[in-house]
Scaffold this active site. Sequence first.
Site, mmCIF file in Angstrom:
data_model
loop_
_atom_site.group_PDB
_atom_site.id
_atom_site.type_symbol
_atom_site.label_atom_id
_atom_site.label_comp_id
_atom_site.label_asym_id
_atom_site.label_seq_id
_atom_site.Cartn_x
_atom_site.Cartn_y
_atom_site.Cartn_z
ATOM 1 N N THR A 96 0.839 -1.193 0.000
ATOM 2 C CA THR A 96 0.000 0.000 0.000
ATOM 3 C C THR A 96 0.874 1.243 0.000
ATOM 4 O OG1 THR A 96 -0.066 0.272 2.410
ATOM 5 C CG2 THR A 96 -1.761 -1.147 1.415
ATOM 6 N N ASP A 97 0.313 2.334 -0.466
ATOM 7 C CA ASP A 97 0.977 3.609 -0.281
ATOM 8 C C ASP A 97 0.822 3.977 1.193
ATOM 9 O OD1 ASP A 97 2.387 5.911 -0.854
ATOM 10 O OD2 ASP A 97 1.222 6.348 -2.646
ATOM 11 N N TRP A 98 1.617 4.927 1.649
ATOM 12 C CA TRP A 98 1.675 5.249 3.075
ATOM 13 C C TRP A 98 0.316 5.711 3.597
ATOM 14 C CZ3 TRP A 98 5.536 2.892 1.694
ATOM 15 C CH2 TRP A 98 6.729 2.816 2.397
ATOM 16 N N TYR A 99 -0.193 4.989 4.573
ATOM 17 C CA TYR A 99 -1.445 5.292 5.272
ATOM 18 C C TYR A 99 -2.667 5.285 4.348
ATOM 19 C CZ TYR A 99 1.952 6.938 8.726
ATOM 20 O OH TYR A 99 3.013 7.037 9.593
ATOM 21 N N ALA A 100 -2.595 4.583 3.242
ATOM 22 C CA ALA A 100 -3.706 4.560 2.285
ATOM 23 C C ALA A 100 -4.848 3.691 2.796
ATOM 24 C CB ALA A 100 -3.223 4.028 0.937
#
Length: 201
Positions: free
Chosen positions: A35-39
């Site tokens: 995942t992208d950061w905090y997505a």
Amino acid sequence: MSAYNKLNGEYCSESWWLLTKVLRDEWGFDGFVVTDWYAGEDPVKQVVAGNDMIMPGKAYQVRPGRKDEIEELIKAVREGRLSEEVIDRSVKRVLKVLARTPAFKGYKYSNQPNLEAHAKIAYEAAAEGVVLLKNDGALPLSGDHKVAVFGTGQIETVRGGTRSGWTYPRYIISILDGMRERKIEVDEKLAELHRARAWSF
């Protein structure tokens, strides 16, 4: 890396259709997805959809109402909402990629890369990777054209990602300076107006 945004009302990082049906089944991708950061909002949905690693974890540190992803995944397994087979699948995907790396195979790096050759390959890959969807005779630009550039993005050219994706390329040029280098006539008054508002990377 799965995207932050939503597609058809669903977070891309929580979309089984996107990450499994399209990416893996149709396109044949056999690596692991992160995942992208905090997505996204739901780590269980993210793993079921096809993410193998949730980054950076601890989303509750920046998003009120979120819990520790590990705790949420363990709870989902115990409640029967997430199978251990899905977790095992993700672990296998990550280990499979790790086993392919030169470091895993004992490669001894020299720490003396051929930067000139690498810069040439990167330039060629970038040039060949550009896709023009439609051209009604506007391109290629030449010295016969006068161009107005708007906003600071044509000056604040990002040389890679930001944060963990930051790079130190051998050669950097902004969109504006690239046009000048190609002898394209730029509206200099407008360009300087935006340059005064830009910040340097």
